[in-house]
Scaffold this motif. Structure first.
Motif, PDB file in Angstrom:
ATOM      1  N   VAL A  69      -2.107   0.708  -3.049  1.00 50.67           N
ATOM      2  CA  VAL A  69      -1.925   0.601  -1.604  1.00 50.67           C
ATOM      3  C   VAL A  69      -0.439   0.455  -1.300  1.00 50.67           C
ATOM      4  CG1 VAL A  69      -2.628  -0.614   0.486  1.00 50.67           C
ATOM      5  CG2 VAL A  69      -4.125  -0.620  -1.516  1.00 50.67           C
ATOM      6  N   VAL A  70       0.026   1.118  -0.249  1.00 47.70           N
ATOM      7  CA  VAL A  70       1.407   0.966   0.219  1.00 47.70           C
ATOM      8  C   VAL A  70       1.386   0.122   1.490  1.00 47.70           C
ATOM      9  CG1 VAL A  70       3.502   2.146   0.979  1.00 47.70           C
ATOM     10  CG2 VAL A  70       2.018   3.208  -0.742  1.00 47.70           C
TER      11      VAL A  70
ATOM     12  N   ASN B  66      -1.218   6.674  -0.134  1.00 51.43           N
ATOM     13  CA  ASN B  66      -0.518   7.940  -0.207  1.00 51.43           C
ATOM     14  C   ASN B  66      -1.380   8.930  -0.967  1.00 51.43           C
ATOM     15  OD1 ASN B  66       2.011   7.889   1.137  1.00 51.43           O
ATOM     16  ND2 ASN B  66       2.764   6.441  -0.381  1.00 51.43           N
ATOM     17  N   VAL B  67      -1.872   9.942  -0.277  1.00 55.07           N
ATOM     18  CA  VAL B  67      -2.652  11.003  -0.905  1.00 55.07           C
ATOM     19  C   VAL B  67      -1.809  12.265  -0.826  1.00 55.07           C
ATOM     20  CG1 VAL B  67      -4.803  12.299  -0.892  1.00 55.07           C
ATOM     21  CG2 VAL B  67      -4.787   9.890  -0.188  1.00 55.07           C
TER      22      VAL B  67
ATOM     23  N   ARG C 123      -0.166  10.043   4.520  1.00 52.29           N
ATOM     24  CA  ARG C 123      -0.730   8.702   4.634  1.00 52.29           C
ATOM     25  C   ARG C 123      -2.191   8.809   5.071  1.00 52.29           C
ATOM     26  NH1 ARG C 123       3.650   4.776   7.613  1.00 52.29           N
ATOM     27  NH2 ARG C 123       5.399   5.111   6.177  1.00 52.29           N
ATOM     28  N   GLN C 124      -3.067   8.160   4.318  1.00 48.86           N
ATOM     29  CA  GLN C 124      -4.477   8.189   4.673  1.00 48.86           C
ATOM     30  C   GLN C 124      -5.072   6.781   4.603  1.00 48.86           C
ATOM     31  OE1 GLN C 124      -6.813  11.257   2.791  1.00 48.86           O
ATOM     32  NE2 GLN C 124      -5.169  12.774   2.910  1.00 48.86           N
TER      33      GLN C 124
ATOM     34  N   GLN D 148     -12.850   3.363   3.995  1.00 52.61           N
ATOM     35  CA  GLN D 148     -11.936   2.877   5.021  1.00 52.61           C
ATOM     36  C   GLN D 148     -12.112   1.368   5.177  1.00 52.61           C
ATOM     37  OE1 GLN D 148      -9.443   4.384   7.040  1.00 52.61           O
ATOM     38  NE2 GLN D 148      -9.091   2.217   7.444  1.00 52.61           N
ATOM     39  N   PRO D 149     -11.077   0.569   4.884  1.00 56.47           N
ATOM     40  CA  PRO D 149     -11.215  -0.886   5.056  1.00 56.47           C
ATOM     41  C   PRO D 149     -11.317  -1.255   6.527  1.00 56.47           C
ATOM     42  CG  PRO D 149      -8.952  -0.322   4.499  1.00 56.47           C
ATOM     43  CD  PRO D 149      -9.744   0.944   4.383  1.00 56.47           C
ATOM     44  N   LYS D 150     -11.911  -2.417   6.785  1.00 61.03           N
ATOM     45  CA  LYS D 150     -12.117  -2.860   8.154  1.00 61.03           C
ATOM     46  C   LYS D 150     -11.077  -3.875   8.611  1.00 61.03           C
ATOM     47  CE  LYS D 150     -17.104  -2.022   8.008  1.00 61.03           C
ATOM     48  NZ  LYS D 150     -18.463  -2.626   8.152  1.00 61.03           N
ATOM     49  N   GLU D 151     -10.551  -4.671   7.687  1.00 64.22           N
ATOM     50  CA  GLU D 151      -9.564  -5.679   8.062  1.00 64.22           C
ATOM     51  C   GLU D 151      -8.876  -6.210   6.813  1.00 64.22           C
ATOM     52  OE1 GLU D 151     -11.527  -8.957   9.878  1.00 64.22           O
ATOM     53  OE2 GLU D 151     -12.756  -9.418   8.136  1.00 64.22           O
TER      54      GLU D 151
END
Length: 406
Positions: free
Chosen positions: A75-76, A155-156, A160-161, A33-36
């Motif tokens: 990434v979308v 997109n998984v 959306r995740q 999970q990215p932070k920023e």
């Protein structure tokens, strides 16, 4: 110097001022999970933008760190616009709230991208603001603010995740009034060796077949984007999914693996989509540009013929519909119907002999519906004036009635 930023003056020579990333590429890293991530401030940010004249509002941003080693992933990105710098309830979320308690405070620009940049038009920004504020011709302000951020996710499957939002930029804008009308659903087309006549052309029903509208008919009112579906038997022949302009640089292609399709965004062609033999449902999200191909464990009844009948045939045994695919176990059929001006024809679908198996839909006979899931002995479906391309699936009763435009 005029503080109003006019047509043609947007972002001249500004590209070098932005930090951008390479186009996202497909890989198989461990996702975190990215932070920023940062939305860059363009050089027009402190000037007033006349939305009616703006055609090239470019935005760029850094790629969120979705892996420990920052490997590129698909990434979308979508752009969100708020008149109040609040991003709690979207226009779509408020519209879906049956209680009416939710009030929208932001709207989403209809186009997504997998690049770290996008060029918006003033009309797109105005439409987003107007969807939230409800401005009318009589109360359009002379100036306003548009708060903009970018929302990233993966997109998984069809979900959306790992979502994350960028920082927010404040823009000074001069609004104008546009008429917000509901757009027709945007169709995408199946082409390939076994669809229609197999010639890979763009003529509806002759060389290509549109996908079915979602039976719930839930489409973005501004753009017509949403979900399209297609269920049928597939053999191992190749195929593609093309958008309605049939620009072959943009569409869904294969990956080399069976049952996989990815969006071609102007890059190189990776080849045709293909499946191992069997029944599949293809689900296409035309907003996020993601396609899911799911194999089905079913053994449906196979019909040699399916007919369409109705008031236009005086409720005879009907007219044979055309198979959409030249496979042994085809279950998708189509027919082109022209209805006279001012008239409404009523139709049903049925097997070739007798009325023992027939399909209809609606709350009452003659109710106009452009899509749905027809059922045994259902009501007569109403079709208004115009020329219509009618699709029917005998597995689940799904039907689509769309204007024949090519």
């Amino acid at each position: 110097m005029n503080k109003h930023l006019l047509l043609g003056a947007l972002l001249v020579g500004s590209t070098a001022l932005f930090t951008a990333c390479e186009d996202d590429m497909e890989s198989n890293p461990t996702v975190i999970q990215p932070k920023e991530f940062k939305l860059n401030a363009p050089n027009y940010i402190n000037q007033e933008i006349v939305l009616e004249q703006a055609t090239d509002l470019q935005l760029t941003w850094s790629q969120p760190q979705y892996t420990t080693d920052n490997a590129p992933v698909n990434v979308v990105y979508e752009v969100q616009v708020s008149p109040s710098n609040s991003f709690t309830v979207s226009v779509d979320e408020a519209a879906a709230d049956k209680s009416g308690a939710m009030v929208a405070d932001y709207a989403v620009i209809s186009r997504t991208t997998q690049k770290c940049s996008i060029s918006l038009t003033g009309e797109e920004v105005e439409r987003a603001l107007q969807e939230v504020t409800g401005w009318t011709l009589d109360n359009i302000p002379t100036d306003a603010k548009a708060y903009v951020r970018v929302y990233a996710f993966l997109n998984v499957g069809m979900t959306r995740q790992y979502p994350i939002a960028s920082n927010v930029l404040e823009m000074k804008v001069v609004p104008y009034y546009i008429v917000l009308t509901s757009a027709d659903p945007v169709l995408w087309y199946l082409v390939g060796n076994k669809f229609a006549d197999g010639s890979w052309g763009n003529q509806t029903g002759v060389s290509c077949v549109p996908m079915f509208l979602d039976p719930n008919c839930n489409y973005d009112k501004a753009t017509g984007t949403g979900t399209l579906i297609y269920t049928n038997y597939f053999d191992m022949e190749g195929w593609k999914i093309q958008r309605n302009d049939f620009n072959w640089d943009y569409g869904f292609m294969g990956t080399g693996n069976p049952g996989e399709a990815v969006y071609r965004d102007g890059g190189s062609d990776q080849g045709n989509i293909w499946c191992e033999e069997g029944y599949y449902t293809v689900t296409l999200n035309t907003k996020d540009l993601v396609c899911d191909i799911k194999k089905l464990d079913i053994t449906p009844t196979v019909y040699d013929k399916i007919c369409i009948t109705g008031s236009f045939t005086n409720w005879s045994e009907g007219v044979e519909m055309t198979p959409a695919a030249s496979v042994a176990n085809n279950h998708v059929w189509h027919y082109t119907l022209t209805v006279a001006a001012g008239a409404v024809e009523q139709i049903k679908f049925k097997i070739a002999e007798g009325w023992g198996t027939n399909w209809g839909f609606g709350a009452y006979d003659g109710e106009v519906n452009i899509c749905g899931a027809a059922t045994q002995n259902g009501k007569n479906i109403g079709v208004p004036e115009g020329t219509w391309f009618i699709l029917f699936n005998d597995i689940d009763g799904t039907f689509s009635i769309t204007p024949l435009d090519k």
